[in-house]
Design a protein around this motif. Structure first.
Motif, mmCIF file in Angstrom:
data_model
loop_
_atom_site.group_PDB
_atom_site.id
_atom_site.type_symbol
_atom_site.label_atom_id
_atom_site.label_comp_id
_atom_site.label_asym_id
_atom_site.label_seq_id
_atom_site.Cartn_x
_atom_site.Cartn_y
_atom_site.Cartn_z
ATOM 1 N N ALA A 33 0.846 -1.188 0.000
ATOM 2 C CA ALA A 33 0.000 0.000 0.000
ATOM 3 C C ALA A 33 0.881 1.238 0.000
ATOM 4 C CB ALA A 33 -0.899 0.002 1.233
ATOM 5 N N TYR A 34 0.429 2.275 -0.691
ATOM 6 C CA TYR A 34 1.140 3.541 -0.627
ATOM 7 C C TYR A 34 1.003 4.148 0.760
ATOM 8 C CZ TYR A 34 2.736 4.482 -5.391
ATOM 9 O OH TYR A 34 3.427 4.470 -6.573
ATOM 10 N N GLN A 35 2.040 4.809 1.203
ATOM 11 C CA GLN A 35 1.997 5.477 2.489
ATOM 12 C C GLN A 35 1.388 6.867 2.350
ATOM 13 O OE1 GLN A 35 5.694 5.241 4.857
ATOM 14 N NE2 GLN A 35 6.538 4.091 3.141
ATOM 15 N N GLY A 36 0.732 7.285 3.424
ATOM 16 C CA GLY A 36 0.323 8.669 3.536
ATOM 17 C C GLY A 36 1.386 9.408 4.323
ATOM 18 N N ASN A 37 0.968 10.195 5.279
ATOM 19 C CA ASN A 37 1.936 10.916 6.093
ATOM 20 C C ASN A 37 2.561 10.049 7.172
ATOM 21 O OD1 ASN A 37 1.447 13.273 4.676
ATOM 22 N ND2 ASN A 37 -0.276 13.842 5.985
ATOM 23 N N ASP A 38 1.876 8.964 7.541
ATOM 24 C CA ASP A 38 2.381 8.101 8.600
ATOM 25 C C ASP A 38 3.061 6.880 8.002
ATOM 26 O OD1 ASP A 38 1.222 9.783 10.496
ATOM 27 O OD2 ASP A 38 -0.702 8.740 10.340
ATOM 28 N N ALA A 39 4.073 6.382 8.702
ATOM 29 C CA ALA A 39 4.773 5.174 8.254
ATOM 30 C C ALA A 39 3.827 3.985 8.325
ATOM 31 C CB ALA A 39 5.998 4.934 9.130
ATOM 32 N N LEU A 40 4.005 3.063 7.407
ATOM 33 C CA LEU A 40 3.126 1.898 7.328
ATOM 34 C C LEU A 40 3.967 0.633 7.399
ATOM 35 C CD1 LEU A 40 0.231 0.833 6.776
ATOM 36 C CD2 LEU A 40 0.817 0.841 4.358
ATOM 37 N N SER A 41 3.596 -0.290 8.285
ATOM 38 C CA SER A 41 4.326 -1.551 8.390
ATOM 39 C C SER A 41 4.134 -2.372 7.130
ATOM 40 C CB SER A 41 3.826 -2.349 9.600
ATOM 41 O OG SER A 41 4.393 -3.632 9.607
ATOM 42 N N ARG A 42 5.226 -2.992 6.665
ATOM 43 C CA ARG A 42 5.157 -3.791 5.455
ATOM 44 C C ARG A 42 5.847 -5.132 5.657
ATOM 45 N NH1 ARG A 42 6.648 0.771 0.942
ATOM 46 N NH2 ARG A 42 4.691 1.881 1.001
ATOM 47 N N ARG A 43 5.798 -5.687 6.843
ATOM 48 C CA ARG A 43 6.527 -6.922 7.104
ATOM 49 C C ARG A 43 5.862 -8.133 6.489
ATOM 50 N NH1 ARG A 43 6.929 -8.946 11.651
ATOM 51 N NH2 ARG A 43 8.958 -9.926 11.326
ATOM 52 N N ALA A 44 4.551 -8.139 6.368
ATOM 53 C CA ALA A 44 3.860 -9.328 5.876
ATOM 54 C C ALA A 44 2.676 -8.908 5.024
ATOM 55 C CB ALA A 44 3.383 -10.192 7.048
ATOM 56 N N VAL A 45 2.095 -9.898 4.335
ATOM 57 C CA VAL A 45 0.954 -9.623 3.468
ATOM 58 C C VAL A 45 -0.188 -8.999 4.254
ATOM 59 C CG1 VAL A 45 -0.856 -10.725 2.109
ATOM 60 C CG2 VAL A 45 1.518 -11.355 1.744
ATOM 61 N N SER A 46 -0.405 -9.484 5.463
ATOM 62 C CA SER A 46 -1.522 -8.981 6.260
ATOM 63 C C SER A 46 -1.264 -7.574 6.791
ATOM 64 C CB SER A 46 -1.789 -9.924 7.441
ATOM 65 O OG SER A 46 -0.641 -10.029 8.261
ATOM 66 N N GLU A 47 -0.063 -7.059 6.592
ATOM 67 C CA GLU A 47 0.301 -5.755 7.130
ATOM 68 C C GLU A 47 0.733 -4.812 6.009
ATOM 69 O OE1 GLU A 47 3.380 -6.911 9.763
ATOM 70 O OE2 GLU A 47 2.016 -7.504 11.367
ATOM 71 N N GLY A 48 -0.210 -4.442 5.166
ATOM 72 C CA GLY A 48 0.094 -3.410 4.200
ATOM 73 C C GLY A 48 0.229 -3.847 2.759
ATOM 74 N N TYR A 49 -0.063 -5.111 2.440
ATOM 75 C CA TYR A 49 -0.017 -5.582 1.061
ATOM 76 C C TYR A 49 -1.413 -6.036 0.626
ATOM 77 C CZ TYR A 49 5.098 -5.695 1.027
ATOM 78 O OH TYR A 49 6.420 -5.349 1.061
ATOM 79 N N SER A 50 -1.650 -5.992 -0.683
ATOM 80 C CA SER A 50 -2.912 -6.467 -1.237
ATOM 81 C C SER A 50 -2.630 -7.109 -2.587
ATOM 82 C CB SER A 50 -3.913 -5.316 -1.388
ATOM 83 O OG SER A 50 -3.386 -4.322 -2.251
ATOM 84 N N PRO A 51 -3.510 -8.012 -3.067
ATOM 85 C CA PRO A 51 -3.300 -8.606 -4.397
ATOM 86 C C PRO A 51 -3.185 -7.531 -5.458
ATOM 87 C CG PRO A 51 -4.991 -9.810 -3.207
ATOM 88 C CD PRO A 51 -4.692 -8.577 -2.386
ATOM 89 N N TYR A 52 -2.277 -7.722 -6.387
ATOM 90 C CA TYR A 52 -2.030 -6.735 -7.429
ATOM 91 C C TYR A 52 -3.001 -6.953 -8.576
ATOM 92 C CZ TYR A 52 0.387 -4.017 -10.986
ATOM 93 O OH TYR A 52 0.699 -3.108 -11.978
ATOM 94 N N THR A 53 -3.910 -6.017 -8.771
ATOM 95 C CA THR A 53 -4.921 -6.122 -9.826
ATOM 96 C C THR A 53 -4.928 -4.812 -10.608
ATOM 97 O OG1 THR A 53 -6.607 -5.381 -8.247
ATOM 98 C CG2 THR A 53 -6.375 -7.755 -8.582
#
Length: 355
Positions: A52-72
């Protein structure tokens, strides 16, 4: 001329039969051994996930459930992969093009062999010129000639895992190993963003909207740089940590333009469709966040539905102060201080306002 006797012929014939037999045995053993070493394989099929793109706050990207989504994506885009056999006797590096089929699967023409270990890195879109190098600790992915602004979301792989969609719960960053199988070679990929991005929400001043309608036809982002080269250093790990050690950018002078929205008929700018237009975004190298100009092409209609003119308006954007993977949303209000062109119906009852 010497003639061969019957006994000699039998001895020669026996000798060659023995030689041929040994060759056949050796050939069979070699084929059998080769099949064991190579094993059967199947085309690699991938399931891409994107951060996921970040806004002003940092976003965790360690796992799929934390900031990733299927690419469509809205359109098909090719994925380039470097598929490197891990064994020391296999030095081939495959650069595989993967394209999405109508059923949603992504396939390549590279056969991944069973009982073979690989390391896999990649990027998209594949049209970018690329190279890869490895040391004992790091892998360096170099992407060259990238358009400085782009409607494509330029990304690179930060982790891989064996599995289909739905099997990616423990897919983490930092792992790039893959064990080939004889059938059903499915691979989940994590993609992260190389560039930053901007999207736009439009509003029209109510007083102006009472007199004019604006139909947006095209949005372009321009910059005074023509291309970008990026060097991405990745450090594999097994803990799920971010593998990106460093990313450096260099630019080439010139100009670059990306068309990221286009509609021949035009979409009328209203409050109820601001989000729809805001779904379109353009990407740019983070170092160029103070060198961007938005160019909008739109038709102007009077309050009776008569087209008055087509306008193309450039607007230099403020410094967006972005970092890689950040999406900035700009709210733009269309509020002209005067009506540049009057239509004939406007003259029915003109109003003069004394300041």
């Amino acid at each position: 001329m010497k003639y061969i006797t019957g006994d000699e012929w039998l001895r020669v014939k026996g000798y060659w039969l023995m030689v041929i037999g040994l060759m056949l045995i050796a050939g069979c053993s070699s084929d059998s051994s080769g099949e064991q070493q190579r094993s059967a394989g199947s085309p690699l099929q991938v399931v891409p996930y994107i951060a996921a793109y970040q806004g002003n706050d940092a976003l965790s990207r360690r796992a799929v459930s934390e900031g990733y989504s299927p690419y469509t994506p809205n359109q098909d885009i090719s994925i380039g992969l470097f598929i490197m056999p891990a064994s020391t006797d296999a030095q081939l590096v495959y650069k595989a093009q993967l394209v999405r089929y109508s059923n949603g699967d992504w396939h390549s023409q590279i056969m991944v062999e069973g009982n073979h270990d690989y390391t896999i890195y990649g990027y998209m879109p594949m049209s970018i010129t690329s190279s890869i190098s490895q040391s004992d600790e790091n892998t360096t992915l170099t992407l060259t000639g990238i358009p400085a602004v782009s409607a494509d979301d330029i990304c690179f792989v930060t982790g891989v895992k064996d599995g289909k969609i739905g099997d990616a719960g423990d897919l983490l960053q930092g792992k790039f190993d893959y064990a080939g199988k004889t059938t059903n070679n499915y691979l989940c990929l994590l993609f992260d963003h190389l560039f930053a991005a901007v999207n736009l929400h439009f509003t029209v001043d109510p007083e102006y909207a009472a007199l004019r309608s604006i139909k947006l036809k095209k949005m372009e982002l321009t910059t005074t740089k023509s291309a970008v080269n990026a060097t991405i250093t990745l450090t594999p790990n097994t803990t799920g940590a971010d593998p990106v050690t460093s990313i450096s950018y260099s630019t080439t002078n010139g100009t670059s333009t990306a068309t990221f929205f286009e509609n021949a008929a035009g979409i009328e700018l209203k409050e109820d469709n601001a989000a729809t237009i805001g779904n379109y975004f353009a990407c740019f190298a983070p170092d160029l966040d103070n060198d961007l100009t938005l160019v909008c092409t739109y038709d102007v209609y009077d309050r009776y539905g008569n087209k008055i003119a087509e306008r193309t308006t450039p607007n230099k954007l403020r410094n967006l102060n972005t970092v890689r993977g950040q999406l900035v949303t700009l709210n733009l209000n269309i509020a002209p201080t005067y009506l540049g062109v009057l239509s004939e119906p406007d003259l029915d009852n003109p109003t003069i306002k004394i300041q």
